[in-house]
Design a protein around this motif. Structure first.
Motif, PDB file in Angstrom:
ATOM      1  N   ALA A  24      -9.749   6.394   2.352  1.00 33.56           N
ATOM      2  CA  ALA A  24      -9.481   7.248   1.199  1.00 33.56           C
ATOM      3  C   ALA A  24      -8.564   6.541   0.202  1.00 33.56           C
ATOM      4  O   ALA A  24      -8.756   6.652  -1.012  1.00 33.56           O
ATOM      5  CB  ALA A  24      -8.853   8.560   1.655  1.00 33.56           C
ATOM      6  N   TYR A  25      -7.581   5.807   0.708  1.00 37.06           N
ATOM      7  CA  TYR A  25      -6.700   5.059  -0.192  1.00 37.06           C
ATOM      8  C   TYR A  25      -7.448   3.926  -0.886  1.00 37.06           C
ATOM      9  O   TYR A  25      -7.209   3.633  -2.067  1.00 37.06           O
ATOM     10  CB  TYR A  25      -5.492   4.506   0.559  1.00 37.06           C
ATOM     11  N   ARG A  26      -8.378   3.287  -0.184  1.00 40.25           N
ATOM     12  CA  ARG A  26      -9.181   2.244  -0.821  1.00 40.25           C
ATOM     13  C   ARG A  26     -10.085   2.843  -1.893  1.00 40.25           C
ATOM     14  O   ARG A  26     -10.298   2.233  -2.947  1.00 40.25           O
ATOM     15  CB  ARG A  26      -9.995   1.493   0.233  1.00 40.25           C
ATOM     16  N   SER A  56       5.456   8.723  -2.711  1.00 35.98           N
ATOM     17  CA  SER A  56       5.884   7.440  -2.149  1.00 35.98           C
ATOM     18  C   SER A  56       4.909   6.958  -1.086  1.00 35.98           C
ATOM     19  O   SER A  56       4.594   5.764  -1.013  1.00 35.98           O
ATOM     20  CB  SER A  56       7.301   7.557  -1.578  1.00 35.98           C
ATOM     21  N   THR A  57       4.408   7.871  -0.266  1.00 39.61           N
ATOM     22  CA  THR A  57       3.387   7.503   0.718  1.00 39.61           C
ATOM     23  C   THR A  57       2.147   6.972   0.017  1.00 39.61           C
ATOM     24  O   THR A  57       1.563   5.960   0.421  1.00 39.61           O
ATOM     25  CB  THR A  57       3.013   8.721   1.575  1.00 39.61           C
ATOM     26  N   THR A  58       1.749   7.621  -1.058  1.00 42.74           N
ATOM     27  CA  THR A  58       0.562   7.201  -1.811  1.00 42.74           C
ATOM     28  C   THR A  58       0.745   5.821  -2.414  1.00 42.74           C
ATOM     29  O   THR A  58      -0.128   4.952  -2.280  1.00 42.74           O
ATOM     30  CB  THR A  58       0.242   8.222  -2.913  1.00 42.74           C
ATOM     31  N   ILE A  59       1.875   5.586  -3.060  1.00 42.36           N
ATOM     32  CA  ILE A  59       2.053   4.304  -3.742  1.00 42.36           C
ATOM     33  C   ILE A  59       2.182   3.160  -2.744  1.00 42.36           C
ATOM     34  O   ILE A  59       1.691   2.053  -2.983  1.00 42.36           O
ATOM     35  CB  ILE A  59       3.268   4.339  -4.705  1.00 42.36           C
ATOM     36  N   MET A  60       2.790   3.417  -1.596  1.00 43.76           N
ATOM     37  CA  MET A  60       2.933   2.352  -0.605  1.00 43.76           C
ATOM     38  C   MET A  60       1.598   1.977   0.013  1.00 43.76           C
ATOM     39  O   MET A  60       1.310   0.800   0.238  1.00 43.76           O
ATOM     40  CB  MET A  60       3.950   2.767   0.448  1.00 43.76           C
ATOM     41  N   ASN A  61       0.759   2.971   0.273  1.00 41.62           N
ATOM     42  CA  ASN A  61      -0.576   2.665   0.780  1.00 41.62           C
ATOM     43  C   ASN A  61      -1.445   2.008  -0.285  1.00 41.62           C
ATOM     44  O   ASN A  61      -2.230   1.102   0.024  1.00 41.62           O
ATOM     45  CB  ASN A  61      -1.235   3.938   1.305  1.00 41.62           C
ATOM     46  N   LEU A  62      -1.309   2.433  -1.527  1.00 41.42           N
ATOM     47  CA  LEU A  62      -2.032   1.767  -2.610  1.00 41.42           C
ATOM     48  C   LEU A  62      -1.626   0.300  -2.714  1.00 41.42           C
ATOM     49  O   LEU A  62      -2.467  -0.581  -2.897  1.00 41.42           O
ATOM     50  CB  LEU A  62      -1.748   2.466  -3.941  1.00 41.42           C
ATOM     51  N   ILE A 153      -0.840  -6.882 -10.057  1.00 42.44           N
ATOM     52  CA  ILE A 153      -0.645  -5.437 -10.015  1.00 42.44           C
ATOM     53  C   ILE A 153       0.837  -5.138  -9.816  1.00 42.44           C
ATOM     54  O   ILE A 153       1.462  -5.672  -8.889  1.00 42.44           O
ATOM     55  CB  ILE A 153      -1.447  -4.777  -8.873  1.00 42.44           C
ATOM     56  N   VAL A 154       1.376  -4.282 -10.677  1.00 38.01           N
ATOM     57  CA  VAL A 154       2.765  -3.834 -10.564  1.00 38.01           C
ATOM     58  C   VAL A 154       2.737  -2.321 -10.365  1.00 38.01           C
ATOM     59  O   VAL A 154       2.263  -1.582 -11.231  1.00 38.01           O
ATOM     60  CB  VAL A 154       3.590  -4.182 -11.822  1.00 38.01           C
ATOM     61  N   LEU A 155       3.216  -1.850  -9.222  1.00 39.69           N
ATOM     62  CA  LEU A 155       3.230  -0.427  -8.896  1.00 39.69           C
ATOM     63  C   LEU A 155       4.668   0.071  -8.902  1.00 39.69           C
ATOM     64  O   LEU A 155       5.533  -0.507  -8.250  1.00 39.69           O
ATOM     65  CB  LEU A 155       2.603  -0.185  -7.522  1.00 39.69           C
ATOM     66  N   ILE A 156       4.915   1.147  -9.644  1.00 43.61           N
ATOM     67  CA  ILE A 156       6.276   1.643  -9.813  1.00 43.61           C
ATOM     68  C   ILE A 156       6.390   3.064  -9.289  1.00 43.61           C
ATOM     69  O   ILE A 156       5.685   3.967  -9.735  1.00 43.61           O
ATOM     70  CB  ILE A 156       6.703   1.603 -11.297  1.00 43.61           C
ATOM     71  N   LEU A 178      -0.313   7.775 -12.385  1.00 43.37           N
ATOM     72  CA  LEU A 178      -1.040   8.562 -11.397  1.00 43.37           C
ATOM     73  C   LEU A 178      -0.112   9.677 -10.936  1.00 43.37           C
ATOM     74  O   LEU A 178       0.997   9.425 -10.473  1.00 43.37           O
ATOM     75  CB  LEU A 178      -1.446   7.692 -10.205  1.00 43.37           C
ATOM     76  N   LEU A 179      -0.580  10.913 -11.076  1.00 47.17           N
ATOM     77  CA  LEU A 179       0.208  12.077 -10.670  1.00 47.17           C
ATOM     78  C   LEU A 179      -0.282  12.556  -9.313  1.00 47.17           C
ATOM     79  O   LEU A 179      -1.452  12.889  -9.149  1.00 47.17           O
ATOM     80  CB  LEU A 179       0.066  13.185 -11.713  1.00 47.17           C
ATOM     81  N   VAL A 180       0.613  12.560  -8.338  1.00 46.96           N
ATOM     82  CA  VAL A 180       0.267  12.988  -6.980  1.00 46.96           C
ATOM     83  C   VAL A 180       0.643  14.453  -6.809  1.00 46.96           C
ATOM     84  O   VAL A 180       1.758  14.866  -7.130  1.00 46.96           O
ATOM     85  CB  VAL A 180       0.992  12.130  -5.927  1.00 46.96           C
TER      86      VAL A 180
END
Length: 228
Positions: A24-26, A56-62, A153-156, A178-180
């Protein structure tokens, strides 16, 4: 505290890459890549309306899924109020983003290699008394320019939109947001209010990730946001 003393928190996309949640994250990553092909999405901010929605869980898996594509990836923990990246990746937080923004360190002194090949992490550093001002500073602009040059890629990660102004400040500097939203506990009116707050500063909202959706086995579900 040494790095070896820190307890790692599992990131499912790394710990169990063949699981439905990892897939799902992929899928979320792929959807983001093709959200708007006419404008590159190199610097992506991830936030939520309120706390405990899974941002935070979403961005770390992304971040892990981007690194698995052999993209030069960095995760920046810009939640200068309740940072979590150093816990997840078992890194020291003695130095980090707050040191760069306050002029006490430069980029190379605070970037840390994670246990994931190709994924670097910039932890928050010590919590400062003025997070919004630091994130809105010219030093933040200069830092983001440096990161664009060095990474694909820079994820913040930022605090929730409705809690403080930090997310609005950073969103205006990002290529997309991206709004979680937690599908089980998140409130629709809060999500709408967060979207409106981001649109007020002309943030480019590229989608909403519904977290904890039953039909995805608690994984994220991406939805495109029409900003017209």
């Amino acid at each position: 505290m040494s790095r070896s003393d820190l307890k790692l928190r599992p990131v499912v996309a790394d710990a169990n890459p063949t699981s439905p949640i990892s897939e799902a994250y992929r899928t979320l990553r792929t959807n983001l890549q093709y959200a708007e092909t006419d404008r590159p999405l190199q610097l992506l901010m991830v936030t939520s309306a309120g706390p405990k929605e899974g941002k935070s869980t979403t961005i770390m898996n992304l971040a892990v899924t981007y690194a698995q594509m052999e993209k030069r990836t960095i995760l920046v923990d810009a939640d200068l109020r309740k940072p979590t990246a150093h816990f997840t990746f078992g890194l020291t937080n003695r130095t980090g983003l707050s040191h760069v923004l306050s002029g006490q360190a430069d980029l190379r002194e605070v970037v840390k290699e994670s246990r994931i090949p190709g994924l670097d992490v910039m932890t928050s550093g010590p919590i400062p008394p003025n997070p919004s001002e630091l994130l809105g500073s010219s030093r933040m602009d200069a830092l983001l320019d440096q990161l664009r040059e060095q990474y694909d890629i820079v994820l913040i990660d930022t605090p929730p939109v409705l809690a403080v102004a930090d997310a609005q400040v950073v969103s205006s500097k990002s290529d997309g947001v991206l709004l979680v939203v937690n599908a089980r506990t998140g409130k629709r009116q809060h999500a709408i209010k967060a979207r409106n707050a981001l649109q007020f500063v002309q943030a480019r909202i590229v989608g909403i990730a519904l977290n904890q959706t039953a039909h995805r086995d608690a994984g994220p579900y991406y939805e495109y946001v029409d900003r017209t």
